[in-house]
Motif scaffolding. Structure first.
Motif, PDB file in Angstrom:
ATOM      1  N   ASN A  16       0.837  -1.198   0.000  1.00 13.74           N
ATOM      2  CA  ASN A  16       0.000   0.000   0.000  1.00 13.74           C
ATOM      3  C   ASN A  16       0.877   1.256   0.000  1.00 13.74           C
ATOM      4  OD1 ASN A  16      -2.722   1.213   0.276  1.00 13.74           O
ATOM      5  ND2 ASN A  16      -1.905   1.953   2.226  1.00 13.74           N
ATOM      6  N   LYS A  17       2.005   1.189   0.686  1.00 14.46           N
ATOM      7  CA  LYS A  17       2.942   2.316   0.716  1.00 14.46           C
ATOM      8  C   LYS A  17       3.647   2.472  -0.636  1.00 14.46           C
ATOM      9  CE  LYS A  17       3.902   1.843   5.678  1.00 14.46           C
ATOM     10  NZ  LYS A  17       4.950   1.523   6.703  1.00 14.46           N
ATOM     11  N   SER A  20       1.312   4.124  -3.270  1.00 15.99           N
ATOM     12  CA  SER A  20       0.540   5.259  -2.765  1.00 15.99           C
ATOM     13  C   SER A  20       0.516   6.389  -3.799  1.00 15.99           C
ATOM     14  CB  SER A  20       1.150   5.766  -1.451  1.00 15.99           C
ATOM     15  OG  SER A  20       2.463   6.257  -1.674  1.00 15.99           O
ATOM     16  N   SER A  22      -2.155   9.156  -6.349  1.00 20.37           N
ATOM     17  CA  SER A  22      -3.178   9.029  -7.390  1.00 20.37           C
ATOM     18  C   SER A  22      -2.652   8.382  -8.670  1.00 20.37           C
ATOM     19  CB  SER A  22      -3.773  10.402  -7.711  1.00 20.37           C
ATOM     20  OG  SER A  22      -2.768  11.293  -8.161  1.00 20.37           O
ATOM     21  N   CYS A  25      -2.344   4.679  -8.143  1.00 18.12           N
ATOM     22  CA  CYS A  25      -3.708   4.159  -8.016  1.00 18.12           C
ATOM     23  C   CYS A  25      -4.314   3.978  -9.406  1.00 18.12           C
ATOM     24  CB  CYS A  25      -4.554   5.124  -7.180  1.00 18.12           C
ATOM     25  SG  CYS A  25      -6.298   4.670  -7.033  1.00 18.12           S
ATOM     26  N   GLU A  45     -10.533   8.540  -5.934  1.00 19.60           N
ATOM     27  CA  GLU A  45      -9.233   7.958  -5.584  1.00 19.60           C
ATOM     28  C   GLU A  45      -9.378   6.926  -4.474  1.00 19.60           C
ATOM     29  OE1 GLU A  45      -4.838   9.425  -4.038  1.00 19.60           O
ATOM     30  OE2 GLU A  45      -6.147  10.807  -5.117  1.00 19.60           O
ATOM     31  N   LYS A  46      -8.707   5.814  -4.631  1.00 19.95           N
ATOM     32  CA  LYS A  46      -8.700   4.756  -3.621  1.00 19.95           C
ATOM     33  C   LYS A  46      -7.250   4.397  -3.316  1.00 19.95           C
ATOM     34  CE  LYS A  46     -13.120   2.659  -4.928  1.00 19.95           C
ATOM     35  NZ  LYS A  46     -13.819   3.028  -3.703  1.00 19.95           N
ATOM     36  N   SER A  47      -7.046   3.762  -2.182  1.00 20.07           N
ATOM     37  CA  SER A  47      -5.705   3.309  -1.841  1.00 20.07           C
ATOM     38  C   SER A  47      -5.446   1.957  -2.499  1.00 20.07           C
ATOM     39  CB  SER A  47      -5.562   3.177  -0.321  1.00 20.07           C
ATOM     40  OG  SER A  47      -6.390   2.118   0.154  1.00 20.07           O
ATOM     41  N   GLN A  50      -7.275  -0.786  -0.710  1.00 16.48           N
ATOM     42  CA  GLN A  50      -8.689  -0.914  -1.069  1.00 16.48           C
ATOM     43  C   GLN A  50      -8.864  -1.674  -2.381  1.00 16.48           C
ATOM     44  OE1 GLN A  50      -9.379   3.426  -0.608  1.00 16.48           O
ATOM     45  NE2 GLN A  50     -11.237   2.827   0.486  1.00 16.48           N
TER      46      GLN A  50
END
Length: 404
Positions: A16-17, A20, A22, A25, A45-47, A50
């Motif tokens: 996830n890091k 990270s 936009s 994503c 925008e989602k991580s 997610q």
């Protein structure tokens, strides 16, 4: 994924890091477009977390405690060295690891991602204008391509078929176009003698008109899938229908067998897996015969059949060999209904419902067709002729032509 598996949770947290922001994503949304559902791919925008989480669910099952190969594919495709290293550590430290190297990401998604990496924001204005859109309505080229790939649900402006991919590729700069061209060159040429008019999909991706033989390459009778492989095939194909939101369209297609199905279940069930279960009970589909399962994909125009079959082969490496067949004639009426529904506008749907005094406003064109079938509108030549006359009398000749 079993609750409490914190090793996998830690891996996803670390990735996830890495992914990270936009821009990254957008990368993930593009790469996972064929796998995730519409709400998960919304422009908001989602991580990365997610976007990865749904891949762990049983319905998709592409990520598990002992299989993170799709994450490694993504890391390699996007050239994220730290992600590749972290995934390698996870695999090394996981007992019973059983992931295999079969590709989960389709060639089209790979090529499209690589192409879009080389499209600048300044180029978007001309690309959008070609499709009669204003680039100001879109944040970036990734957002615009998402629009092309979800436009009107049944009338996509961009998908994995040769014609639509070539149409989009010709708008790109040289480097971006070359990335898509590698994929285009791998596709069979569009048939010009018996194929559809220029600008439409290839014959393998849409139903043929009456009397025309649709040739498609796939597996068929004579071989038997294991119960595990058959189950996986049904689960995955069911997810396609759910992801594209075409449940009522699927009901129209399998209405071909309504005399053998539980009518209450057919009318009320909105789970494609359970709809396919209705076909399994009377033996219409099963481990020794997946014909109807695949024919429904063709008739439902679920994008490029070649791409779908390639994906199935990745799920099931032992899937039987392909051969040339024709879609059986018994699908002719269903194909006419699909063409009718595809060209039926919202106002025409409402008008037909009122002319025939339907009890309730159908939620979409496919539900209208199901209601018309329930009223036995197409049950014999006389009733069909009456319906055709109704269409013509109300200036819907283009729809009447679908049945003539």
């Amino acid at each position: 994924m079993a609750a409490g598996n914190f090793a996998l949770q830690d891996l996803l947290k670390d990735l996830n890091k890495v992914f990270s922001g936009s821009t990254k994503c957008n990368w993930l949304k593009c790469i996972l477009h064929d796998i995730l559902k519409g709400d998960e791919l919304s422009p908001e925008e989602k991580s990365a977390m997610q976007l990865f989480r749904p891949l762990c669910d049983d319905g998709i099952g592409l990520i598990s405690t002992t299989d993170v190969e799709i994450l490694l594919e993504i890391a390699k495709l996007t050239d994220q060295h730290s992600a590749k290293t972290r995934i390698g550590e996870y695999k090394k430290n996981t007992q019973g690891y059983n992931g295999n190297s079969v590709e989960r990401i389709t060639p089209f998604r790979r090529a499209l991602y690589r192409a879009l990496r080389h499209v600048s924001t300044t180029e978007l204005a001309d690309i959008a204008a070609y499709y009669y859109q204003d680039s100001k309505d879109f944040r970036d080229v990734w957002h615009f391509v998402f629009y092309l790939e979800t436009h009107d649900n049944d009338n996509l402006l961009l998908d994995s078929t040769r014609v639509k991919t070539e149409r989009f590729a010709k708008l790109l700069n040289g480097i971006a176009k070359s990335n898509l061209q590698v994929y285009i060159d791998s596709l069979p040429p569009v048939q010009t003698t018996t194929g559809p008019p220029s600008g439409s999909e290839s014959v393998a991706s849409r139903p043929a008109s009456e009397g025309q033989s649709t040739k498609v390459s796939w597996t068929s009778v004579g071989t038997v899938l294991s119960s595990e492989d058959y189950q996986q095939l049904v689960v995955k194909v069911s997810y396609w229908w759910k992801r594209y939101g075409k449940i009522n369209k699927l009901k129209v297609i399998i209405g071909q067998f309504k005399s053998k199905l539980d009518q209450s279940e057919l009318e009320t069930n909105k789970d494609p897996y359970k709809l396919f279960e209705l076909l399994r009970v009377p033996g219409i589909i099963g481990p020794s015969n997946v014909d109807v399962l695949i024919e429904a994909v063709v008739i439902g125009e679920m994008g490029s059949l070649d791409e779908k079959l390639a994906t199935i082969r990745k799920w099931l490496p032992k899937f039987p060999g392909f051969r040339e067949i024709s879609i059986p004639k018994y699908w002719d009426h269903r194909r006419k209904l699909i063409e009718f529904g595809r060209d039926l506008g919202t106002e025409e749907k409402t008008l037909i419902g009122r002319l025939l005094e339907l009890d309730e406003e159908p939620e979409d064109t496919w539900m209208l067709i199901l209601q018309l079938e329930k009223k036995r509108t197409f049950s014999d030549k006389e009733k069909l002729a009456k319906f055709i006359k109704l269409l013509k009398d109300n200036e819907m000749d283009h729809l009447a032509a679908k049945f003539e």
